[in-house]
Design a protein around this motif. Structure first.
Motif, short mmCIF file in Angstrom:
data_model
loop_
_atom_site.label_atom_id
_atom_site.label_comp_id
_atom_site.label_asym_id
_atom_site.label_seq_id
_atom_site.Cartn_x
_atom_site.Cartn_y
_atom_site.Cartn_z
N ARG A 69 0.84 -1.20 0.00
CA ARG A 69 0.00 0.00 0.00
C ARG A 69 0.87 1.24 0.00
NH1 ARG A 69 -2.13 3.91 3.04
NH2 ARG A 69 -0.91 3.35 4.87
N LEU A 120 1.38 3.96 -3.19
CA LEU A 120 1.13 5.39 -3.05
C LEU A 120 2.36 6.22 -3.38
CD1 LEU A 120 -1.12 5.31 0.14
CD2 LEU A 120 -1.83 5.74 -2.24
N PRO A 159 2.92 5.36 -7.90
CA PRO A 159 1.68 5.00 -8.58
C PRO A 159 1.88 4.58 -10.04
CG PRO A 159 1.80 7.36 -8.21
CD PRO A 159 2.94 6.76 -7.47
N LEU A 211 1.32 0.93 -10.82
CA LEU A 211 0.01 0.33 -10.65
C LEU A 211 -0.28 -0.74 -11.70
CD1 LEU A 211 -2.77 0.15 -9.26
CD2 LEU A 211 -3.53 1.97 -10.82
N VAL A 249 -4.78 6.10 -6.10
CA VAL A 249 -3.47 5.59 -6.48
C VAL A 249 -3.18 6.14 -7.87
CG1 VAL A 249 -2.07 3.56 -6.97
CG2 VAL A 249 -3.79 3.47 -5.17
#
Length: 171
Positions: free
Chosen positions: A15, A19, A22, A25, A80
């Protein structure tokens, strides 16, 4: 373009890393990046497909708002990255937020969901995928939403029990 929703467990380390980075992702979602967290490779995932917006409506009575934490499919958590709105969203919830969400979902009854199901209202409010008033299909849309809700309840309860964070991705 189809807008599909998936939910995935995320460790606390992942997590924080998502953050901070990003741009990773997509690789994370494609299982090409775990940020060096061995625990993260044992992730759980739930695909609710196009049911996300119908579930949002049944859970909150609104297409895009509602009270937290039940509005989690379209709001809440922490964004995100900077995903263009026409390409979807990715939001992440802490383990504590997941526990609160699990408790809230357990309090929702099937009767409540069924009472909020109104094809005309859902069509008028442009609830995705926008096919609520189509003639009978092989699968009853309400029964499908109730089935997805039951899976969602179980999934979020499992994530809460594991003490993990949750990534909600629509895209």
């Amino acid at each position: 373009m189809e807008m599909l929703c998936s939910l995935r467990t995320v460790t606390e380390a992942q997590r924080v890393a998502l953050l901070r980075a990003p741009e990773a992702l997509e690789a994370f979602l494609d299982d090409e990046e775990d940020f060096g967290d061995a625990q993260g490779s044992a992730f759980l995932e739930l695909d609710i497909g196009e049911a996300w917006h119908g579930l949002q409506y049944l859970l909150t009575g609104t297409p895009w708002e509602g009270a937290a934490p039940l509005d989690f499919l379209v709001r809440g958590g922490e964004d995100v990255g900077d995903i263009p709105s026409d390409e979807g969203t990715a939001r992440i919830f802490t383990a504590e937020q997941v526990k609160a969400l699990s408790t809230a979902l357990q309090r929702v009854t099937e009767k409540t969901l069924r009472s909020r199901y109104d094809t005309a209202a859902m069509q008028a409010q442009d609830i995705y995928p926008g096919t609520w008033d189509e003639p009978e299909t092989e699968v009853d849309p309400l029964e499908e939403l109730v089935s997805y809700f039951e899976e969602l309840q179980k999934f979020v309860a499992t994530v809460a029990t594991r003490g993990e964070a949750l990534l909600v991705h629509i895209g």
